[in-house]
Design an enzyme around this catalytic site. Structure first.
Site, PDB file in Angstrom:
ATOM      1  N   GLU A   1      90.163  46.067  23.085  1.00 56.15           N
ATOM      2  CA  GLU A   1      89.885  46.987  21.975  1.00 56.15           C
ATOM      3  C   GLU A   1      90.658  48.292  22.049  1.00 56.15           C
ATOM      4  O   GLU A   1      91.060  48.839  21.023  1.00 56.15           O
ATOM      5  CB  GLU A   1      88.388  47.355  21.916  1.00 56.15           C
TER       6      GLU A   1
ATOM      7  N   ASP B   1      84.998  43.353  24.649  1.00 54.66           N
ATOM      8  CA  ASP B   1      83.744  43.597  25.375  1.00 54.66           C
ATOM      9  C   ASP B   1      82.826  42.375  25.374  1.00 54.66           C
ATOM     10  O   ASP B   1      82.803  41.594  24.409  1.00 54.66           O
ATOM     11  CB  ASP B   1      83.004  44.788  24.765  1.00 54.66           C
TER      12      ASP B   1
ATOM     13  N   TYR C   1      79.885  47.456  32.477  1.00 52.82           N
ATOM     14  CA  TYR C   1      79.747  47.563  31.019  1.00 52.82           C
ATOM     15  C   TYR C   1      78.463  48.294  30.653  1.00 52.82           C
ATOM     16  O   TYR C   1      77.395  48.024  31.201  1.00 52.82           O
ATOM     17  CB  TYR C   1      79.757  46.172  30.394  1.00 52.82           C
TER      18      TYR C   1
END
Length: 776
Positions: free
Chosen positions: A7, A80, A304
Site C-alpha cells: 500500500e 495488509d 500489525y
C-alpha cells in the site's frame, strides 16, 4: 521479474531490502478503486452490482502498476493482512486482469505477514496463497452498507432537517451514545449525602483514619445521612464514645497482568496515558509497523496494528521470557507462559496482538533514534508486552473493624501494601474515570487494643452525573456493544468532529446542537437502524461473511428491504410533523423545566418554538410577523437568518439541584455570562446570585460548586498565629483571600473554591511584605 505490490512507499522501502534483485516492490498508495460519491454506485435492483471507479489521484499509480505487471512473471500482492488489505489486493488484481488481459488467477500470489521483518517477509513469499474471497466479500458488504445508508439517508436528512450534513451507519450510533450521555447529565439532579470519618490513634500514638459504617446495628448506606444537621448530631454523639479494635482481617490478593494490546485497548491506553487521539495513535502505529529509520537501517518495530487477537507467537513468548529472566530475575518469571484467548470468530483474521517485532529493542536503546511521540507509543507497547508475561502482583490487604464500648457504633479502616510488585515493576494500566488508588498503609494494630479518637470529621458529598465520554471510554463502550471494529474507531470519532456534530472539551465529547438534532430525528424515525443491538448484529453478519458462513448479497438484501421501506415511509411525512416531534424530544434541552423560558424575550407575550430554515434550526416567536425574534440553536452558524443578539444559548435555566431547604439552584446565562442563582425571583425581591468565574467551564458546574459560589464570601478558617478569620471571595478582579481587612489575589493554579487553610496561610505569608507595605 517478480512484482510485489504493497500500500505505501514506506512499507515498500522496508520490504525491498529483504528481497533479492529478482523482486521489484512498488506501492499502490492505498485503495486504487472505490465507489464514487454519486447516485447509482450500488444498484440493489441489479443484485447489488457495485460500480467502482479509479480516482484521478490513483490513476498515475495504476498506470505504473499495470506497466510493471506486463513485464512481470508473477505479481505478489503484499497488502495488509485484514479485510481492507485483502480488498486492495483484489482491486489491484482485477484492474491488472482487465488492462493486461490476464486470464489466469495463478499469475497472482497473495502473501500475508503480521510483521515486517526479514524472517516474516521471506516466509510469506515462499508460502503464498490465493486471494480470500470471503474477506473480500465482507469488505464489499461493509462498503455497500455504508454507501446505501449514506446516499439514501443523507439526502432525506437535508430535505427534512435543513442544515444537517449527513448520517452514517456506525457514526450515527456513536453520536447517539454521546447525545444520550449529555441528556443524562442535563436531567441529573444532584443529591446531598454525608459520611463520617474518624481520625484514630493507637497505643503507639500512630494515626490512621476509619469510616463509620454502623449505628445501632444499622448499616450506613449512601443516603443514610442526608444533611448537615444529621451529620453534626451524629458527630456530637460520637464524641462521648470510646473505640477499640474489635477484629483484624488479613488476606492476600493477586493481580494478573492485562493481555497484550489489541487495536482498541491500545487506543484507550494511549488516550489515558499519553493523551493521544485514536487517530494519532493509529497514524504513529502505522509508521512503527511499516518501518522507521533507526540509524543505519529502516525496520518495522511493531506487528500489525489492526487486530482483535491477544495471542502471541511461541517465538515471541520465548524471547519475552528470556528478556524478563535476564533483566528482572527469575522471581518475576512465571513457571509457564501466560496464554491469552482471542475472541475473534474468524481464524483467518485472528492476527497476533500488537507487540514489538524484536523485544531486545528496548525503549532506552531507541530513545535517541525515534521522534518523541513515536518513542512514547513504542515504549507503551513494549512495556505492556513484557508485563503480560510477568508474575502476578501480590497485595497484602488489612481490614480493621472498630467498635465503641457497647458496639452501638462500628467503623472500618482499610489498608493495603504491595508485598511483591510483579508486573508493576514494568507497567501499570490506567483506569478511565477513576481516581488513582492510594497505597494506604495502616499502623500495627491488635485486637481489643483501645484507641483514642483524635478527630471526628463529617464529610459532605454530592452525587455527580455520569462523566462525558472521553476517546478512551467511548472506544471502550463501542467495543463492549460490538459496534464498529478496531480499524474503524479512529475514523468514526474523526468524522463526528469534522461534521461539527460533536466537539472535544477538556478531552471529553460534547454534542453540538446539530448532532442532537440528527440524533433525535434518527431515533424518532429510524429507531431500528440506530439501535445498539441492531448495529452490533450487522457487525456479526460481516464476521460471518468473512468466515464464509453467510452469503454477502443475501445479507445486503435482508438489510435493504427493510431500510428502503423506512426511507419511503419517512419521505411521506410532512415537515411540520417532523418539526413537532423534534421539538417535543428536545423540549427539556431547549427550555429545561421552566415554562417561563419559552416566553419570547422580545415581545414577552409570544412563545418560542422550533422552526427550520434553509440554514438550519432556530427558535422563533409565535407572534410572527408582529414579533420577528429568532434565535439560532446551532452554534457557529454564521449563515443563519437570525437577528444580531441571537447567540446560541440553549437550556439557559438548568436546574442543578436543591439546597438543604429544598430551594432549587439554577445555572443561568445572562448578558454578562453564566451565573448561578438560588430560587426564583418573587416580585421585586431579587434572588441570591453569583457569577461563574471565567476560569470555570459552565458545562462543568455541579451543585456542590454552585452552593460554594452562592456562599461567597466564605470563611475557611482561623489563622493559627494571629487568630484572625481567613475568608475567600470572588470580585471583579477574580478570586481573593480577605485577611485582616486586606485582599490577596488567588493565583490561577489554585482551585479557589477548594482552597485549603494551609494554602491560604502560605499565600498570606508569601504576600506578607506587600500587606505590611499597604498597612504602612
Amino acid at each position: 521479474m517478480k512484482l510485489v505490490i504493497v500500500e505505501s512507499p514506506a512499507k515498500a522501502k522496508t520490504i525491498n531490502k529483504y528481497l533479492g534483485d529478482e523482486f521489484k516492490v512498488i506501492a499502490s498508495f492505498g485503495h486504487i478503486r472505490d465507489l464514487p460519491s454519486k447516485k447509482g454506485s450500488v444498484l440493489p435492483d441489479e443484485n447489488f452490482a457495485m460500480k467502482y471507479d479509479i480516482s484521478d489521484k490513483a490513476g498515475k499509480y495504476v498506470d505504473a502498476i499495470v506497466k510493471d505487471a506486463k513485464k512481470a512473471d508473477a505479481v505478489y500482492l503484499a497488502t495488509d493482512p485484514d479485510r481492507e488489505g485483502e480488498a486492495i489486493s483484489w482491486h489491484v488484481a482485477e484492474v491488472i486482469k482487465e488492462k493486461n488481459k490476464v486470464k489466469s488467477d495463478d499469475f497472482f500470489k497473495r502473501v500475508a505477514f503480521n510483521e515486517i521483518t526479514k524472517k516474516a517477509i521471506i516466509h510469506a513469499v515462499e508460502n503464498p496463497r490465493k486471494l480470500d474471497a470471503n474477506l473480500v466479500n465482507a469488505q464489499q458488504a461493509r462498503r455497500a452498507l455504508d454507501y446505501l445508508v449514506g446516499f439514501t439517508l443523507s439526502p432525506l436528512l437535508w430535505r427534512k432537517l435543513p442544515g444537517c450534513k449527513s448520517a452514517g451507519r456506525v457514526q450515527s450510533v456513536a453520536l447517539r451514545l454521546i447525545c444520550e450521555r449529555e441528556d443524562e447529565i442535563e436531567r441529573f439532579k444532584s443529591e446531598e449525602y454525608w459520611d463520617i470519618s474518624l481520625k484514630m490513634q493507637n497505643s503507639n500514638n500512630e494515626l490512621f483514619t476509619a469510616k463509620l459504617t454502623h449505628v445501632n446495628d444499622q448499616k450506613l448506606e449512601k443516603f443514610s445521612i442526608i444533611n448537615e444537621k444529621d451529620a453534626k448530631d451524629l458527630t456530637e454523639k460520637l464524641k462521648s464514645q470510646n473505640f477499640h479494635v474489635d477484629k483484624i482481617e488479613k488476606k492476600q490478593q493477586k493481580r494478573q497482568p492485562q493481555p497484550p494490546f489489541i487495536t482498541s485497548s491500545l487506543q484507550q491506553e494511549a488516550a489515558r496515558k499519553l493523551g493521544f487521539s485514536a487517530k494519532k495513535t493509529m497514524q504513529i502505529a502505522q509508521k512503527l509497523y511499516e518501518g522507521v529509520d533507526i540509524g543505519k537501517e529502516t525496520i518495522g518495530l511493531i506487528t500489525y496494528m489492526r487486530t482483535d487477537g491477544v495471542t502471541l507467537s511461541n517465538d515471541a513468548i520465548a524471547d519475552i521470557r528470556k528478556l524478563i529472566d535476564k533483566n528482572y530475575g527469575d522471581k518475576y518469571l512465571p513457571n509457564s507462559p501466560r496464554i491469552y484467548k482471542s475472541k475473534v470468530k474468524n481464524a483467518q483474521e485472528a492476527h497476533e496482538a500488537i507487540r514489538p517485532t524484536n523485544i531486545t529493542y528496548t525503549p532506552d536503546s531507541l530513545k535517541e533514534k525515534l521522534e518523541k511521540d513515536y518513542y512514547k507509543l513504542y515504549e507503551l507497547i513494549w512495556k505492556r508486552t513484557i508485563a503480560c508475561q510477568m508474575e502476578n502482583v501480590i497485595m497484602d490487604l488489612v481490614v480493621a473493624s472498630l467498635a465503641s464500648e457497647n458496639k452501638e457504633y462500628l467503623a472500618k479502616a482499610n489498608g493495603s501494601t504491595i508485598a511483591f510488585d510483579g508486573f508493576y515493576k514494568v507497567y501499570r494500566e490506567s483506569v478511565d474515570d477513576e481516581a488513582e488508588e492510594e497505597n494506604k498503609m495502616l499502623p500495627p494494630l491488635k485486637e481489643q487494643e483501645p484507641l483514642k479518637t483524635k478527630e471526628i470529621i463529617p464529610n459532605q458529598h454530592f452525587t455527580e452525573p455520569p462523566p462525558r465520554y472521553s476517546e478512551a471510554s467511548l472506544v471502550k463502550k463501542l467495543e463492549e456493544l460490538g459496534i464498529g471494529r478496531p480499524s474503524t474507531y479512529a475514523s468514526i470519532l474523526s468524522v463526528l468532529q469534522d461534521r461539527k456534530y460533536v466537539s472535544l472539551e477538556k478531552k471529553r465529547f460534547m454534542p453540538e446542537e446539530l448532532g442532537r438534532l440528527v440524533t433525535v430525528f434518527l431515533v424518532g424515525f429510524f429507531k431500528k437502524y440506530v439501535e445498539y443491538d441492531f448495529t452490533a448484529g450487522l457487525e456479526n453478519e460481516l464476521d460471518e461473511i468473512a468466515a464464509g458462513k453467510l452469503e454477502w448479497k443475501a445479507a445486503l438484501n435482508n438489510f435493504w428491504s427493510g431500510f428502503n421501506h423506512n426511507i419511503e415511509s419517512v419521505n411521506e411525512q410532512k415537515i411540520t410533523e417532523i418539526i413537532s416531534y423534534v421539538q417535543k424530544a428536545l423540549d427539556y434541552h431547549l427550555f429545561s423545566e421552566n415554562k417561563e423560558s419559552k416566553a419570547c424575550p422580545s415581545c414577552k407575550t409570544g412563545e418560542l418554538s422550533l422552526k427550520l430554515g434553509k440554514f438550519g434550526a432556530f427558535l422563533a416567536c409565535s407572534n410572527y410577523p408582529e414579533c420577528t425574534f429568532r434565535k439560532s440553536i446551532v452554534s457557529g452558524n454564521d449563515n443563519n437568518e437570525n437577528d444580531g443578539d441571537l447567540a446560541a444559548t440553549p437550556n439557559e435555566n438548568k436546574v442543578l439541584g436543591t439546597d438543604k431547604d429544598g430551594i432549587e439552584i439554577y445555572l443561568k446565562k445572562g448578558p454578562y455570562g453564566p451565573y448561578v442563582q438560588l430560587g426564583e425571583q418573587e416580585g421585586k425581591v431579587k434572588p441570591k446570585r453569583s457569577p461563574v468565574p471565567a476560569s470555570l467551564n459552565q458545562n462543568d458546574i455541579t451543585l456542590e460548586m454552585a452552593l460554594k459560589l452562592l456562599s461567597l464570601p466564605l470563611k475557611i478558617g482561623i489563622h493559627k498565629d494571629s487568630g484572625e478569620e481567613i475568608m475567600i471571595g470572588y470580585g471583579k478582579f477574580g478570586p481573593y483571600i480577605k485577611y485582616m481587612g486586606k485582599f490577596i489575589s488567588i493565583p490561577k493554579k489554585y482551585d479557589f473554591l477548594n482552597l485549603s487553610l494551609d494554602d491560604a496561610m502560605k499565600l498570606i505569608e508569601d504576600n506578607k511584605a506587600k500587606l505590611e507595605k499597604k498597612q504602612a
